[in-house]
Design a protein around this motif. Sequence first.
Motif, PDB file in Angstrom:
ATOM      1  N   SER A 176       0.835  -1.199   0.000  1.00 16.68           N
ATOM      2  CA  SER A 176       0.000   0.000   0.000  1.00 16.68           C
ATOM      3  C   SER A 176       0.872   1.251   0.000  1.00 16.68           C
ATOM      4  CB  SER A 176      -0.921   0.006   1.224  1.00 16.68           C
ATOM      5  OG  SER A 176      -0.161  -0.054   2.412  1.00 16.68           O
ATOM      6  N   TYR A 177       0.231   2.396  -0.119  1.00 16.74           N
ATOM      7  CA  TYR A 177       0.950   3.669  -0.085  1.00 16.74           C
ATOM      8  C   TYR A 177       1.351   4.009   1.350  1.00 16.74           C
ATOM      9  CZ  TYR A 177      -0.477   4.535  -4.894  1.00 16.74           C
ATOM     10  OH  TYR A 177      -0.647   4.439  -6.248  1.00 16.74           O
ATOM     11  N   VAL A 178       2.544   4.539   1.499  1.00 14.00           N
ATOM     12  CA  VAL A 178       3.054   4.983   2.800  1.00 14.00           C
ATOM     13  C   VAL A 178       3.516   6.423   2.645  1.00 14.00           C
ATOM     14  CG1 VAL A 178       4.778   4.625   4.611  1.00 14.00           C
ATOM     15  CG2 VAL A 178       3.786   2.653   3.412  1.00 14.00           C
ATOM     16  N   ASP A 179       2.873   7.314   3.410  1.00 12.79           N
ATOM     17  CA  ASP A 179       3.201   8.746   3.311  1.00 12.79           C
ATOM     18  C   ASP A 179       3.094   9.242   1.865  1.00 12.79           C
ATOM     19  OD1 ASP A 179       3.688   8.877   6.045  1.00 12.79           O
ATOM     20  OD2 ASP A 179       5.793   8.334   5.810  1.00 12.79           O
ATOM     21  N   GLY A 180       2.104   8.730   1.150  1.00 12.22           N
ATOM     22  CA  GLY A 180       1.834   9.222  -0.197  1.00 12.22           C
ATOM     23  C   GLY A 180       2.581   8.530  -1.315  1.00 12.22           C
ATOM     24  N   TYR A 181       3.384   7.512  -0.989  1.00 14.56           N
ATOM     25  CA  TYR A 181       4.156   6.811  -2.029  1.00 14.56           C
ATOM     26  C   TYR A 181       4.088   5.301  -1.815  1.00 14.56           C
ATOM     27  CZ  TYR A 181       6.215  11.309  -3.330  1.00 14.56           C
ATOM     28  OH  TYR A 181       6.401  12.608  -3.746  1.00 14.56           O
ATOM     29  N   ARG A 202       5.568   4.952  -6.760  1.00 11.50           N
ATOM     30  CA  ARG A 202       4.446   5.641  -7.376  1.00 11.50           C
ATOM     31  C   ARG A 202       3.892   6.669  -6.409  1.00 11.50           C
ATOM     32  NH1 ARG A 202       2.963   0.436  -9.533  1.00 11.50           N
ATOM     33  NH2 ARG A 202       1.782   0.051  -7.614  1.00 11.50           N
ATOM     34  N   LYS A 203       3.509   7.843  -6.940  1.00 14.19           N
ATOM     35  CA  LYS A 203       2.913   8.876  -6.102  1.00 14.19           C
ATOM     36  C   LYS A 203       1.403   8.680  -6.068  1.00 14.19           C
ATOM     37  CE  LYS A 203       2.741  13.844  -5.242  1.00 14.19           C
ATOM     38  NZ  LYS A 203       3.183  15.191  -5.673  1.00 14.19           N
ATOM     39  N   GLU A 204       0.843   8.723  -4.868  1.00  8.76           N
ATOM     40  CA  GLU A 204      -0.588   8.503  -4.704  1.00  8.76           C
ATOM     41  C   GLU A 204      -1.386   9.621  -5.368  1.00  8.76           C
ATOM     42  OE1 GLU A 204      -3.583   6.989  -1.152  1.00  8.76           O
ATOM     43  OE2 GLU A 204      -1.743   8.075  -0.613  1.00  8.76           O
ATOM     44  N   GLY A 205      -2.366   9.225  -6.176  1.00  8.54           N
ATOM     45  CA  GLY A 205      -3.241  10.199  -6.815  1.00  8.54           C
ATOM     46  C   GLY A 205      -2.621  10.958  -7.960  1.00  8.54           C
ATOM     47  N   ALA A 206      -1.492  10.486  -8.472  1.00 10.24           N
ATOM     48  CA  ALA A 206      -0.830  11.191  -9.583  1.00 10.24           C
ATOM     49  C   ALA A 206      -0.159  10.185 -10.516  1.00 10.24           C
ATOM     50  CB  ALA A 206       0.207  12.172  -9.054  1.00 10.24           C
ATOM     51  N   ASP A 207      -0.044  10.564 -11.763  1.00  2.88           N
ATOM     52  CA  ASP A 207       0.583   9.702 -12.762  1.00  2.88           C
ATOM     53  C   ASP A 207       2.070  10.030 -12.855  1.00  2.88           C
ATOM     54  OD1 ASP A 207       0.933   7.836 -14.731  1.00  2.88           O
ATOM     55  OD2 ASP A 207       0.227   9.145 -16.343  1.00  2.88           O
ATOM     56  N   THR A 208       2.780   9.840 -11.766  1.00  2.88           N
ATOM     57  CA  THR A 208       4.214  10.123 -11.732  1.00  2.88           C
ATOM     58  C   THR A 208       4.860   9.286 -10.642  1.00  2.88           C
ATOM     59  OG1 THR A 208       5.889  11.889 -11.617  1.00  2.88           O
ATOM     60  CG2 THR A 208       4.039  12.028 -10.074  1.00  2.88           C
TER      61      THR A 208
END
Length: 462
Positions: A176-181, A202-208
């Motif tokens: 899962s994502y941790v601190d947004g990544y 991967r950055k949460e909520g972004a295509d980067t």
Amino acid sequence: MKQWIKSLLSLLAVAAVSVALLFGMDAVTRTVIERQELETVKQAFSGVISGDRWEAVDTGGKADIQAAYRVLDGDGTLLGYAITTLVQGYGGEMQVHTALSPDASRFLGLRVGENKETQGYGSRVTEEAFYSQFNSLAAPASLDGYTGMDGTGNGGASSPSAQEMKDGSYRAEQASYVDGYQYFVEITVQDGRITAVNWDARKEGADTTKKAESEAGNYVMTEDGLLWHEQAKVMEDALIEAQDPASLVYDADTGKTDAYTGVSVGVSDFVELAKQAVEQAKAGTANTPLWKDGSYRAEQASYVDGYQYFVEITVQDGRITAVNWDARKEGADTTKKAESEAGNYVMTEDGLLWHEQAKVMEDALTEAQDPASLVYDADTGKTDAYTGVSVGVSEFVKLASEALETAGASESGNEAGDSVENAATGSGEVDGVTGATTSSKAVVKAANRAYEFAAGLARENG
């Protein structure tokens, strides 16, 4: 005789008696402690092996062999070996108690002791459905070709080639994502050696990704020192040079390292993910896609008690990366999660709120990657496998399964919904716990390390 001589002799006599008493008390204390320690060991091996005499064996300073005993009956006949090993699991150090036959050719049984594995996932290696597979199992054990043996143990039962990495591309990622990544490690193996490594997130909520952000100057940690992508490159190069994640140096308490110039970020996650990728390479089983990429949704046909529940799932690179469990409120332009977050839907004065419990289950599915792996009571729809969850979860599992019906499971590896087989076959093969491959392999590695050590003892005994 002069008085002072008499006094001296009396003093010496008192001192001698005192010393004797002290040594006697120390011997008694040590005996009591040793008995207590042995009782603890016997309890750990309860149901696995028992005997009238337990003789401690010198472990030779081997860090992963915590304790070893020869177990004998009243006549002095060897019944087997009881060995406690330490191994790195998914959540941290794991203690495994393994008993083997006198000739070390088969396992008598196994129990997992102290561990930090994820509740409801890795912790299931402590359940009978898993450990009973080792009853009378031929040694060494194997899980989809993985043994965890490198040929350097006392047993010498496997050759170095058995653990060579197989050519291909392998990938391991956080559940899962941790601190947004959400971090991942990719390795490429050519001619049995790691030739390329990619550490990114991967950055949460972004295509980067974090590396792309760092390279573009949009992710800056400090005004001086290496940028994140530059530090990642240092660790990637370090792994290519070492060829073994276990050789990389860092502080277990902080996750930091001072062994690689310019690296100030935590590297423990990198090491653990790299280990998982290397395990895939040794087994020759890449972490292949489980589901088809896309967005999937399933919802109830009607409102139930004023709410219509739904589950939304996002699949990226073949794996579940995001889950949303919520419910529309009947006759209102809002949802149950929104009400809970605003404090307008309160189930209890203590414990997690509804949206917090929903998040626990969303994360559980992201980690398990398969709704069929989620644990709950079929009669009540409730679960005690996930900390803080008191709401019914059966509908969540049902909707998640329906949402993924069109996502299609991959034909490589285990199909979605595979479960642990209970019966040991005696062939040396065991099945892992679904959704807990790392924990399952850790137990196999620990069992085989005990086997190697016992095999060495068996040879010494002729």
